[in-house]
Design an enzyme around this catalytic site. Structure first.
Site, PDB file in Angstrom:
ATOM      1  CB  CYS A 175      66.808  49.237  49.964  1.00 43.87           C
ATOM      2  SG  CYS A 175      66.013  47.991  48.955  1.00 43.87           S
TER       3      CYS A 175
HETATM    4  C1  BEZ Z   1      63.501  50.226  46.219  1.00 49.98           C
HETATM    5  O1  BEZ Z   1      64.218  49.956  47.190  1.00 49.98           O
HETATM    6  O2  BEZ Z   1      63.060  51.356  46.084  1.00 49.98           O
HETATM    7  C2  BEZ Z   1      63.135  49.170  45.213  1.00 49.98           C
HETATM    8  C3  BEZ Z   1      64.030  48.167  44.909  1.00 49.98           C
HETATM    9  C4  BEZ Z   1      63.680  47.242  43.939  1.00 49.98           C
HETATM   10  C5  BEZ Z   1      62.434  47.302  43.318  1.00 49.98           C
HETATM   11  C6  BEZ Z   1      61.548  48.309  43.670  1.00 49.98           C
HETATM   12  C7  BEZ Z   1      61.885  49.242  44.626  1.00 49.98           C
END
Ligand code: BEZ
Length: 216
Positions: free
Chosen positions: A45
């Protein structure tokens, strides 16, 4: 309520990093992208929001307002945005909805029903990576859903906006892997006689497959 292409994007009021927003008021007169993020302070994100901030001019020149969403509290968003700015060397200048109660996520069917690790400490699902492209009439024109594990391709999101905006102006569709400036397809509803006027020099590969230079 099931949201489909052609549905009017439901309105909501939400707390965001840019204050309280009435969604329909916020997007009035613009195209919009509403996109969700599983959670704050997560790696994928952080790169995605940085990329969208970096592409701010690309969205602005297409009259697209961007609004993010993450299922956390406003205070977390505010701290996380500082990280996003720092890590990506950008300034996140679009609102991010603080959707800790999942009100907007539920309204737009963004919650993760697949990845049992993508949950908060109470076991409540975070969101998947949903993207909604909404036009100036507030109609949903594209829905894409990515898993939490895969960062989105924002070139693709911009490519679809270009295709939709061009198709709204001219009677055309766009072929596989089309990019702005490439040849377009004459819409099947256009007769050859009309095509000769609208797209001088159009070429016929099959009666149902006619290409024309990009009207950009
Ligand atoms: C991420 O943004 O890296 C992420 C968030 C939730 C689950 C898996 C990855």
């Amino acid at each position: 309520m099931v949201l489909r292409l052609g549905s009017v994007a439901p309105n909501f009021k939400a707390i965001t990093t840019k204050g309280e927003i009435d969604f329909h008021q916020y997007i009035e007169g613009s195209w919009a992208i509403l996109f969700s993020h599983p959670a704050d302070f997560t790696p994928v994100c952080t790169t995605e929001l940085g990329e969208v901030a970096r592409r701010a001019n690309d969205f602005a020149e297409r009259n697209v307002k961007v609004i993010g969403l993450s299922a956390n509290e406003l205070k977390d968003h505010e701290n996380w945005v500082k990280d996003i700015d720092e890590v990506n060397n950008v300034h996140v200048d679009f609102p991010i909805i603080a959707d800790a109660d999942r009100k907007v996520s539920a309204l737009y069917d963004m919650l993760d029903y697949q990845d049992i690790t993508n949950v908060d400490t109470k076991g409540i699902p975070f969101t998947v990576r949903s993207v909604f492209i909404i036009d100036t009439k507030k109609v949903i024109r594209l829905i894409i859903t990515y898993p939490a594990s895969t960062g989105r391709n924002f070139d693709e999101v911009i490519r679809v906006i270009d295709s939709l905006q061009l198709g709204d102006k001219h009677r055309i569709t766009t072929p596989a892997n089309w990019r702005k400036g490439d040849d377009v397809i004459v819409h099947p509803g256009v007769t050859n006689q009309e095509a000769a006027e609208l797209f001088p020099g159009f070429r016929t590969v099959k009666p149902y497959l006619r290409f024309a230079p990009s009207p950009f």
